[in-house]
Write a protein that holds these residues in place. Structure first.
Motif, PDB file in Angstrom:
ATOM      1  N   ILE A  40     -45.590  67.604  69.759  1.00 44.64           N
ATOM      2  CA  ILE A  40     -46.799  66.788  69.730  1.00 44.64           C
ATOM      3  C   ILE A  40     -46.490  65.410  69.131  1.00 44.64           C
ATOM      4  CG2 ILE A  40     -49.143  66.648  68.784  1.00 44.64           C
ATOM      5  CD1 ILE A  40     -49.335  69.669  69.192  1.00 44.64           C
ATOM      6  N   GLY A  41     -45.525  65.389  68.190  1.00 45.38           N
ATOM      7  CA  GLY A  41     -45.106  64.107  67.633  1.00 45.38           C
ATOM      8  C   GLY A  41     -44.514  63.202  68.707  1.00 45.38           C
ATOM      9  N   ARG A  42     -43.798  63.793  69.631  1.00 45.90           N
ATOM     10  CA  ARG A  42     -43.199  63.012  70.705  1.00 45.90           C
ATOM     11  C   ARG A  42     -44.270  62.556  71.713  1.00 45.90           C
ATOM     12  NH1 ARG A  42     -42.635  60.110  73.673  1.00 45.90           N
ATOM     13  NH2 ARG A  42     -41.084  59.643  75.254  1.00 45.90           N
ATOM     14  N   ILE A  43     -45.206  63.443  72.037  1.00 44.59           N
ATOM     15  CA  ILE A  43     -46.265  63.041  72.971  1.00 44.59           C
ATOM     16  C   ILE A  43     -46.967  61.790  72.436  1.00 44.59           C
ATOM     17  CG2 ILE A  43     -48.506  63.679  73.961  1.00 44.59           C
ATOM     18  CD1 ILE A  43     -47.579  66.605  73.949  1.00 44.59           C
ATOM     19  N   PHE A  44     -47.326  61.838  71.143  1.00 44.65           N
ATOM     20  CA  PHE A  44     -48.115  60.741  70.575  1.00 44.65           C
ATOM     21  C   PHE A  44     -47.249  59.757  69.794  1.00 44.65           C
ATOM     22  CE2 PHE A  44     -51.060  64.269  71.292  1.00 44.65           C
ATOM     23  CZ  PHE A  44     -51.922  63.636  72.163  1.00 44.65           C
ATOM     24  N   HIS A  45     -46.028  59.556  70.269  1.00 43.91           N
ATOM     25  CA  HIS A  45     -45.128  58.602  69.624  1.00 43.91           C
ATOM     26  C   HIS A  45     -45.725  57.193  69.729  1.00 43.91           C
ATOM     27  CE1 HIS A  45     -41.604  56.102  68.933  1.00 43.91           C
ATOM     28  NE2 HIS A  45     -40.965  57.162  68.491  1.00 43.91           N
ATOM     29  N   GLY A  46     -46.002  56.612  68.566  1.00 45.63           N
ATOM     30  CA  GLY A  46     -46.685  55.312  68.548  1.00 45.63           C
ATOM     31  C   GLY A  46     -45.912  54.216  69.243  1.00 45.63           C
TER      32      GLY A  46
END
Ligand SMILES: [Zn+2]
Length: 648
Positions: free
Chosen positions: A387-393
């Motif tokens: 999920i961190g990668r999906i929503f990588h700023g």
């Protein structure tokens, strides 16, 4: 585990700090949750049916922090014999029964967050099924939960945030963004005195002693992760968006009572923002229902359909989440590999808003300068279990917004916005992937954008340009080398020359190879003072150097090169100029329009630039007539040709 999560959150925060206030947007801080979610892609069996309707009817108890109720699901079989309906549902929720339309109990299994229901009679292709699941329990509480019991001001504050995989944490559904239900009913029973806000229209409020039921209807198609609740003794106020001389839409604001004054200024911008986006993207997609904000106690925003959840009230956050109503809600990424179609669009829309608000393109450029991301990784999300990668700023938000920014410049303003509207129209209330957006933009712009999308969405990093230029009479030679280690970027590049008389000229060159020399025509014998590459910053790039060189000792291309002749057309004589990268033999031939060789010369030359004059006489010393001629230069392996015109 705790330390690791802490580090990741801090890291995300630091990374996000480079991008304005993007760290507040959408599901950024859900990184930690990624480590706890038992994520699973849609099962093969879930492809066997299409959901048409959910009827969510839940009692939500803030004292016991439990939910209980029923969810009805209608769907259509997509196979010849649908015997099993597979649904996503958090394993620790307790399923009490599953029944069909007639009230007959159905067999089911419930494990590994999967509820597998066996239909009594298989359903043939195109026919419908209708099941009701009765369940209760506690949704998972991870601290970043998709369904969270919290407090604000000593009062219950219950909220959901299901993107990307959290809807299953609190209600049974086919939890994938590419199967939107055509409509959803959401009935929320909460202690009297507390308001339960949700998607669509509030059609009924029923007080039953200590409990009150709020019945919401969403009659536009909606993805599971956009179905939401926001529950608190809110202070409510209403505004209006007027979308035609005779029609207005409700703007519903559910705010924490202690924030009531603080939110007013920026909330009041919302209708102007809707107007601005309606102008650029097409009308607000859900005018039959509403738009609104419901505050929640998560540190960000989430674009729940028709009712954004807000953990702050900055202008940037409000406008970002609003833009998602078009890009994310109306058109939804079909899966989270393509999340940039939601987040890149919403992030670029922030810059669009400032441009429109200020009526100044510099506000666009200024905003985009805060969103430069030059780190590694692809915008396309390879690993959607992170999920961190999906929503990588940096990638899904900042760099993705630059893709739209660059595309806008390549196709031009009117084509770009027409393309966005066409994309919105074609995939309205559906979902899309990158290639579908690309195809629409190609159709509208009549440009081949394959290389652009391939490189920027599926490739890494950005171009680094090294530039050398020189002027000889009316010729401007610009050598552009891409010096990055990663693959080359085929991009149009703006070149701007400032002349000594104070005037300027702009060119666009199509840069398609790693080391490329461009010949540009300088008008009116002007003298170049300086040269700029992409002066308005339409490309996410770096320039490692830009320098001027004089002819003769200057640009030595690392390849054999024949420059345009000058002057051209010519009368008395013409100068032929070429460059070789290594010392060697060069043969020059001149042909007439019929292909007859009329002159030639061959000699050995040192590495560098060389000038040869031709006096317009053939090999027999006779003046040739007016007409078109071709000069050909050969170094033994490569042949270069330039056209010239002799006028008498
Ligand atoms: Zn967002």
């Amino acid at each position: 585990m705790r330390v690791l999560i802490y580090i990741i959150v801090i890291f995300q925060f630091l990374v996000a700090q480079q991008f304005d206030e993007s760290h507040l947007k959408c599901s950024h801080s859900k990184t930690a949750k990624a480590m706890m979610v038992n994520y699973r892609v849609p099962t093969i069996a879930q492809g066997d049916y299409d959901v048409t309707y959910y009827d969510i009817d839940l009692k939500i108890d803030p004292v016991t922090e439990t939910i209980s109720g029923k969810v009805g699901i209608k769907g259509t079989s997509l196979v010849s014999s649908l015997g099993i309906v597979e649904l996503d549902l958090y394993s620790d929720l307790n399923v009490k029964s599953v029944k069909n339309e007639q009230g007959d109990g159905l067999n089911y299994t419930h494990s590994s967050n999967l509820l597998s229901v066996t239909l009594n009679n298989p359903v043939s292709n195109g026919n419908n099924f209708n099941i009701v699941i009765d369940y209760d329990g506690k949704p998972p509480s991870t601290g970043f939960g998709s369904f969270t019991f919290s407090q604000h001001g000593g009062e219950p504050m219950i909220w959901s945030l299901s993107e990307p995989y959290g809807a299953r944490d609190w209600w049974p559904c086919k939890d994938t963004p590419n199967d939107k239900a055509d409509s959803v009913d959401i009935s929320l029973e909460v202690p009297t005195g507390i308001i339960a806000a949700s998607n669509g229209k509030l059609v009924d409020t029923e007080v039953n002693g200590d409990w009150t039921t709020y019945h919401w209807q969403e009659r536009y198609p909606i993805a599971t992760y956009l179905v939401s609740v926001a529950i608190h003794p809110y202070k409510f106020f209403l505004d209006w968006y007027k979308y035609s001389p005779t029609d207005s839409m409700r703007l519903e604001y559910y705010v924490f009572p202690d924030h009531f004054d603080a939110v007013q200024n920026n909330y009041s911008l919302t209708k102007d923002m809707i107007c601005a986006f309606a102008d650029r993207f097409g009308e607000y997609p859900f005018t039959n229902e509403k738009y609104g904000h419901a505050e929640f106690t998560w540190g960000g925003g989430m674009e729940h359909q028709t009712l954004t959840s807000l953990g702050g009230y900055s202008e940037g956050l409000i406008v970002h989440e609003l833009a998602h109503q078009w890009w994310g809600d109306m058109v939804t990424c079909a899966n989270f590999h393509h999340i940039w179609l939601n987040e890149g669009f919403a992030t670029y829309s922030e810059a669009l808003w400032y441009e429109i608000r200020d009526n100044d393109i510099q506000s666009l450029h200024q905003t985009m300068s805060y969103k430069r991301y030059t780190g590694s990784g692809t915008i396309y999300v390879e690993d959607t279990t992170s999920i961190g990668r999906i929503f990588h700023g940096g990638l899904s938000y900042a760099k993705a917004s630059w893709v739209l920014h660059m595309l806008r410049h390549i196709v031009g303003d009117s084509t770009f916005f027409n393309g966005l509207q066409e994309y919105g129209d074609r995939y309205r209330f559906k979902s899309a992937v990158t290639e579908q957006f690309r195809d629409v933009m190609e159709e509208v712009s009549r440009k081949d954008l394959d290389a652009f999308f391939e490189r920027w969405i599926y490739g890494e990093l950005y171009p680094i340009y090294e530039v050398v230029y020189s002027q000889s009479d009316s010729n401007l030679l610009v050598q552009i080398n891409q010096t990055q280690d990663s693959d080359i970027f085929k991009m149009p590049i703006d070149i701007k020359a400032n002349f000594s008389d104070g005037s300027e000229v702009n060119w666009i060159v199509e840069n398609s190879i790693r080391e490329e020399l461009f010949e540009l025509l300088i008008p009116d014998n002007k003298t170049i003072q300086d040269l700029q590459i992409d002066p308005n910053n339409w490309i996410l790039k770096k320039i490692s150097g830009i320098r001027r060189d004089t002819l003769g000792n200057g640009i030595i291309p690392d390849k054999f090169y024949l420059y345009p002749v000058y002057p051209n057309p010519f009368n008395a004589g013409v100068t032929i100029r070429f460059a070789i990268e290594n010392e060697g033999e060069v043969q020059l031939n001149i042909f007439d329009i019929s292909g007859n060789r009329i002159w030639h010369q061959s000699a050995r030359f040192t590495a560098g630039n060389h000038l040869i004059n031709w006096d317009g006489k053939n090999s027999f010393g006779i003046k040739v007539p007016s007409g078109t001629y071709f000069v050909e230069a050969s170094n033994g392996t490569l042949i270069k040709t330039k056209k010239m015109l002799l006028l008498k």
